[in-house]
Each structure stands twice: as structure tokens, then as C-alpha cells.
Design a protein around this motif. Structure first.
Motif, PDB file in Angstrom:
ATOM      1  N   THR A   5      -0.850   5.555   5.340  1.00 19.96           N
ATOM      2  CA  THR A   5      -1.042   5.423   3.899  1.00 19.96           C
ATOM      3  C   THR A   5      -1.192   3.955   3.545  1.00 19.96           C
ATOM      4  O   THR A   5      -0.508   3.102   4.121  1.00 19.96           O
ATOM      5  CB  THR A   5       0.178   6.016   3.138  1.00 19.96           C
ATOM      6  N   ARG A   7      -1.034   1.760   0.091  1.00 21.50           N
ATOM      7  CA  ARG A   7      -0.846   1.641  -1.353  1.00 21.50           C
ATOM      8  C   ARG A   7      -0.969   0.164  -1.685  1.00 21.50           C
ATOM      9  O   ARG A   7      -0.215  -0.662  -1.156  1.00 21.50           O
ATOM     10  CB  ARG A   7       0.534   2.180  -1.737  1.00 21.50           C
ATOM     11  N   GLY A  11      -0.403  -0.328  -7.093  1.00 20.98           N
ATOM     12  CA  GLY A  11      -0.059   1.100  -7.105  1.00 20.98           C
ATOM     13  C   GLY A  11      -1.186   2.022  -6.650  1.00 20.98           C
ATOM     14  O   GLY A  11      -0.959   3.211  -6.426  1.00 20.98           O
ATOM     15  N   THR A  12      -2.415   1.487  -6.531  1.00 19.35           N
ATOM     16  CA  THR A  12      -3.541   2.330  -6.086  1.00 19.35           C
ATOM     17  C   THR A  12      -3.287   2.849  -4.675  1.00 19.35           C
ATOM     18  O   THR A  12      -3.032   2.073  -3.762  1.00 19.35           O
ATOM     19  CB  THR A  12      -4.850   1.501  -6.039  1.00 19.35           C
ATOM     20  N   VAL A  13      -3.349   4.169  -4.529  1.00 18.13           N
ATOM     21  CA  VAL A  13      -3.262   4.742  -3.188  1.00 18.13           C
ATOM     22  C   VAL A  13      -4.685   4.863  -2.650  1.00 18.13           C
ATOM     23  O   VAL A  13      -5.443   5.729  -3.060  1.00 18.13           O
ATOM     24  CB  VAL A  13      -2.562   6.115  -3.206  1.00 18.13           C
ATOM     25  N   ASP A  16      -4.381   8.050   1.967  1.00 17.12           N
ATOM     26  CA  ASP A  16      -3.216   8.899   1.767  1.00 17.12           C
ATOM     27  C   ASP A  16      -2.932   9.740   3.016  1.00 17.12           C
ATOM     28  O   ASP A  16      -3.665  10.683   3.303  1.00 17.12           O
ATOM     29  CB  ASP A  16      -3.494   9.792   0.549  1.00 17.12           C
ATOM     30  N   THR A  52       0.789   0.721   4.508  1.00 16.71           N
ATOM     31  CA  THR A  52       2.086   0.777   3.844  1.00 16.71           C
ATOM     32  C   THR A  52       3.024   1.690   4.636  1.00 16.71           C
ATOM     33  O   THR A  52       4.211   1.425   4.772  1.00 16.71           O
ATOM     34  CB  THR A  52       1.929   1.350   2.408  1.00 16.71           C
TER      35      THR A  52
END
Ligand SMILES: Nc1ncnc2c1ncn2[C@@H]1O[C@H](COP(=O)(O)OP(=O)(O)OP(=O)(O)O)[C@@H](O)[C@H]1O
Ligand SMILES: [Mg+2]
Length: 381
Positions: A5, A7, A11-13, A16, A52
Motif C-alpha cells: 500500500t 498512502r 492521505g491519497t491512497v 491499495d 507505506t
């Protein structure tokens, strides 16, 4: 990539929980709409972006445990518009990495010259600057530069998207040829599904939000899209395009309707019954189609022949090419030739249709799925 993941700080993922097993020495394509996380994924592989969560392993070793500089040297990187150094000559652009890792000027330049030939750039361009090259030529320089230090991995981010379709096709063919020779592990990003299908051994379709929609060989994407998103993304003509993956070698050819231009009356009589005759020269090269009823021996060479269109080569060309050939033929029959262009037979649309049905049958029964298909709208064969 194991449940990776990304991020971003805002905050933009971007990616995923992406899990992908990228095979060695083949081309894996990441494809998907703008903003679905393709570039982010690619950059996590050379650690220009750090994940992340999750782990990325290269040959079983966690990337996090490897020095970034060593890692980057083992990975060539090609981007859109080539990203060349504008103030350096073509030769010096290509020699950048060898110079950086201490190869010496002479050896680096020799290597660069060798790579120019490999990617199809004329040696006369060596002393030019990037602005003096066409877009397609610049992309070739970008590929050569990425290959310069012979890295086992090549990361390519939309490398051909800024050039016109004809140049683009040339660059794609060139990449496949180079890959045949060099056998790199290539991760190739594009938003063009046709490019993905043409180049990929495996294709990862990503959807907005950085999630994996499907990971499969191209033929399987076309035959079994995982959901509506993938099906929409594949676009129209999925059935026809799938035929590219079926060989034409098993097509049953007829030689009865094939006659030479100097055929005798007996030979013509032997071909009686055929709706059309394919006339060839003494070397068996196709000349065109004739209507048998109107002909007597000696007429064939002089007669008005219908175009035989574009022939196909069984064994090399796909069922799609054979079908195209039949569709374009004024008689509905496709002309088969060997690699030297000599006629080996003709085949009707109907026979090609039967071959398509049996190829579909064989492909579907090879399907490992054991569940009942839930899709009731599918018509049984
Ligand atoms: N540094 C950043 N900070 C915040 N968000 C970012 C950053 N870089 C990318 N993003 C966001 O992450 C998402 C994925 O971006 P990414 O560049 O990986 O997409 P892409 O699939 O390569 O798109 P494109 O086809 O347009 O190149 C997008 O929503 C993008 O806006
Ligand atoms: Mg991108």
C-alpha cells in the motif's frame, strides 16, 4: 509485491494492498486509467517511492534491506518523452550510467555505440543533441540509456505514449525483438490496453484507488475478464482480438482449386467443381482468382483475375490473420502461402469458422475453473 500500500502524506491512497508475482525474464504490463497508481507502483520497485505497508521482494530478498544505489543500478528506468539530458549528445546520454559506475570514457562510449545499433539508431546521430531528434528517436535513446549498464530489470513508464501510432508500433516491435535477445525482467506501464495485450506476457489491470482488478496473460483477459470494469476497459472487438492468440497452423487447406496459369485442359478439368480457382505463376506465387466457368486452357494468364488480397502464413499467422484474409478476399477464401510466398492452399470462411469454434472449445475446456459459471446470459456453444 506482497500486499503493498502507498498512502501519500496528504492521505491519497495511490496503491491499495497490491499483491503481484512478477515473473522473471518476461514483460509484465501494468495498465489502467489515469491516476490508478501505475507510476507509484513502478517507483516503489526502484524505491523512488517507499511503500507505506507491505513488502516488495526481488529474487526473494526484501528491497528494504538493499542499498538504494545498488538497487537502482540493477534497474533501468525509461519514462515518457525519454527524459534525456538536453545538454549532452546522444552518445553521452546513453553512456551516462556506465560512466557513473566507473567504466571509463572509451569503454562507455563503445558500449553506447553498440546500444545505438541495437535499438535501431543510426550511428550518424551519435553527436547530435536530443532536440535534434524526432520523438521516436528520442524514445529509442531512452531505451538504450536504460539498457547501458545491462541491468537485469527494466522499468518503463509509458515510454511510447508521446509518439504517433506508426512510430509507436515500430518501437513496440523493436522492444519485443530486443527482449527476445536480452531476456530482461520488464515492468511496463501503459494506459493503452492494446499495447498491454501486444507486449505483456502477464497483464495487471488496475482500477482507480490503486486496486488490482485482474492479473492474467492477455489471452485470458480477453476470454475471461474478471468483471465489468475489466470488460469495459478491454473495449470492443474482444472476440476478434482474442483470435490473435489462436494459431492458424491446424487449418485444413484445400489444394483442389489451385491451378497454374499454364494449366492444361485436363488440369483445369480436374479442378472442376470449385467455385473459384486460385491462379498461380510457374513459381507457385499467387496471381489472383478466376471463375472456372469462363475459362479455357491458355486463358488463365491473360484472363481478368480478381485480387487474392493479402495472404496468410499458416504456422506464423494467427486465426485472426487468416479470418481477415478471408473477409477481405473477393471470393471469401483465404490464400495460404509459405514463408517464401508460395501458395500452399486455400481455405474457406466456413472452415476458418469451424477452426475458431474448436479453438474456443479447446481453450475453454483447458480452463481450470471448477465452479459453475454464474453468468446465465452466456449462450451454450
Ligand atoms: N506525491 C504525491 N502526493 C500525493 N498524491 C500523489 C502523489 N503522487 C501521486 N499521487 C496521487 O496518487 C494517485 C496515483 O498516481 P500515479 O501517478 O501513480 O497514477 P498513474 O496510474 O501513473 O496515472 P497516469 O496514468 O495519469 O500517469 C493519483 O491520485 C495521484 O494524484
Ligand atoms: Mg503515471
Amino acid at each position: 509485491m506482497d500486499s503493498v500500500t502507498k498512502r501519500y502524506p496528504d492521505g491519497t491512497v495511490a496503491v491499495d494492498r497490491l499483491t503481484l508475482d512478477i515473473p522473471d525474464r518476461s514483460i509484465t504490463v501494468l495498465v489502467g486509467p489515469s491516476g490508478c497508481g501505475k507510476t507509484t507502483t513502478l517507483r516503489m520497485i526502484n524505491r523512488m517511492v517507499e511503500p507505506t505497508e507491505g513488502t516488495i521482494l526481488l529474487d526473494g530478498e526484501d528491497l528494504q534491506r538493499q542499498a538504494v544505489t545498488t538497487l537502482r543500478r540493477s534497474m533501468g528506468y525509461v519514462i515518457q518523452n525519454a527524459g534525456l539530458f538536453q545538454h549532452r549528445t546522444i552518445l553521452d546520454n546513453i553512456a551516462t550510467v556506465p560512466r557513473m559506475i566507473g567504466w571509463g570514457k572509451q569503454k562507455s562510449r563503445e558500449r553506447a555505440a553498440e546500444l545505438m545499433a541495437r535499438v535501431g539508431l543510426d550511428a550518424s546521430l551519435a553527436k547530435r543533441y536530443p532536440y535534434q531528434l524526432s520523438g521516436g528517436q528520442q524514445q529509442r535513446v531512452g531505451v538504450a540509456r536504460a539498457l547501458a549498464a545491462d541491468p537485469p530489470v527494466l522499468l518503463m513508464d509509458e515510454p511510447f505514449s508521446a509518439v504517433d501510432p506508426v512510430v509507436r508500433k515500430g518501437l513496440q516491435d523493436e522492444l519485443l525483438r530486443i527482449q527476445d535477445e536480452l531476456g530482461k525482467t520488464i515492468v511496463f506501464v501503459t494506459h493503452d490496453i492494446d499495447e498491454a495485450i501486444k507486449l505483456g506476457t502477464m497483464v495487471a489491470v488496475m482500477r482507480t484507488g490503486g486496486r488490482l482488478a485482474q492479473f492474467a496473460p492477455p489471452a485470458e483477459l480477453l476470454s475471461d475478464p474478471a468483471d465489468d470494469f475489466v470488460e469495459d476497459f478491454l473495449g470492443a472487438d474482444r472476440g476478434i482480438r482474442r483470435l490473435s492468440f489462436f494459431p492458424s497452423a491446424a487449418l485444413e487447406l484445400s489444394t483442389g482449386p489451385v491451378v497454374r496459369a499454364d494449366a492444361t485442359a485436363e488440369q483445369l478439368a480436374a479442378a472442376d467443381g470449385a467455385a473459384h480457382l486460385l491462379v498461380t505463376d510457374a513459381d507457385d506465387r499467387p496471381l489472383g482468382w478466376a471463375e472456372p466457368g469462363e475459362l479455357a486452357a491458355g486463358d488463365l494468364a491473360a484472363g481478368r483475375l480478381l485480387s487474392y488480397g493479402r495472404p496468410f502464413v499458416p504456422g506464423t499467422d494467427s486465426l485472426r490473420a487468416a479470418l481477415d484474409c478471408a473477409v477481405l478476399s473477393p471470393t471469401g477464401w483465404a490464400v495460404a502461402v509459405d514463408v517464401d510466398g508460395r501458395v500452399t492452399g486455400v481455405v474457406s470462411q466456413q472452415t476458418i469458422g469451424e477452426a475458431i469454434r474448436s479453438a474456443h472449445g479447446a481453450a475453454d475446456s483447458g480452463d481450470a475453473r471448477t465452479e459453475e459459471p454464474a453468468d446465465v446470459t452466456k449462450v451454450a456453444p
